[in-house]
Design an enzyme around this catalytic site. Structure first.
Site, PDB file in Angstrom:
ATOM      1  N   ARG A   1       0.832  -1.215   0.000  1.00  0.00           N
ATOM      2  CA  ARG A   1       0.000   0.000   0.000  1.00  0.00           C
ATOM      3  C   ARG A   1       0.862   1.258   0.000  1.00  0.00           C
ATOM      4  NH1 ARG A   1      -3.971  -1.834  -2.529  1.00  0.00           N
ATOM      5  NH2 ARG A   1      -5.275  -3.238  -1.364  1.00  0.00           N
TER       6      ARG A   1
ATOM      7  N   SER B   1      15.942  14.356   3.299  1.00  0.00           N
ATOM      8  CA  SER B   1      16.785  13.378   3.982  1.00  0.00           C
ATOM      9  C   SER B   1      15.954  12.279   4.629  1.00  0.00           C
ATOM     10  CB  SER B   1      17.615  14.074   5.060  1.00  0.00           C
ATOM     11  OG  SER B   1      18.344  13.128   5.809  1.00  0.00           O
TER      12      SER B   1
ATOM     13  N   GLU C   1       2.051   1.506  -3.467  1.00  0.00           N
ATOM     14  CA  GLU C   1       0.965   2.030  -4.303  1.00  0.00           C
ATOM     15  C   GLU C   1       0.857   3.549  -4.152  1.00  0.00           C
ATOM     16  OE1 GLU C   1      -2.981   0.974  -2.960  1.00  0.00           O
ATOM     17  OE2 GLU C   1      -3.688   0.902  -5.026  1.00  0.00           O
TER      18      GLU C   1
END
Length: 156
Positions: A96, A122, A99
């Protein structure tokens, strides 16, 4: 009627034209979002090929960018999402996040560069926070905060 695309080629080509027009007209993602009447993150993702735009928003953006009128129809179609090639994680939670980055990765990159300049956020000088909050529509939501120091690219 909502239409869908079978592959990424048409939207990739359109994204190139959009980026060219955006640069030629010296427009920001925020200016395009204001024109569309939607959030900057959503409009940026849409113009980078990750979401369809509603008809009125698509027409307004096409006009602002000076693109041909039929471009609006392509901006309204449901794209084949994903902008980062490579292997797909198998763990459901990690997938997820993968995604989310597939859909919003290029949007985050574009907005970081536009707002900060050429550089990176960073992952060493970095904090992450996750909170569970009630969803007004029922259930729960996850609020994830990624807080990293901006590091500009320095010529040498």
């Amino acid at each position: 009627m909502l239409h869908t695309q079978a592959d990424q080629n048409a939207r990739v080509e359109l994204t190139t034209r959009i980026l060219d027009a955006k640069a030629r007209k010296n427009l920001s993602w925020q200016e395009l979002a204001d024109t569309a009447g939607l959030s900057v993150a959503f409009v940026t993702a849409a113009l980078l090929g990750q979401h369809p735009l509603p008809a009125e928003a698509a027409g307004a953006v096409v006009d602002k960018l000076g693109l041909p009128g039929d471009t609006s129809l392509l901006l309204q179609s449901v794209p084949v999402r994903g902008s980062i090639p490579g292997g797909v994680p198998t763990d459901p939670t990690i997938y997820r996040f993968y995604e989310m980055l597939q859909v919003y990765g290029t949007t985050l990159k574009a907005l970081v560069h536009e707002q900060f300049g050429d550089g990176v956020i960073s992952a060493i000088n970095f904090t992450l926070d996750i909170k569970k909050v009630a969803d007004p529509e029922g259930g729960e939501r996850a609020v994830i905060t990624l807080d990293g120091k901006y590091l500009p690219t320095r010529p040498f």
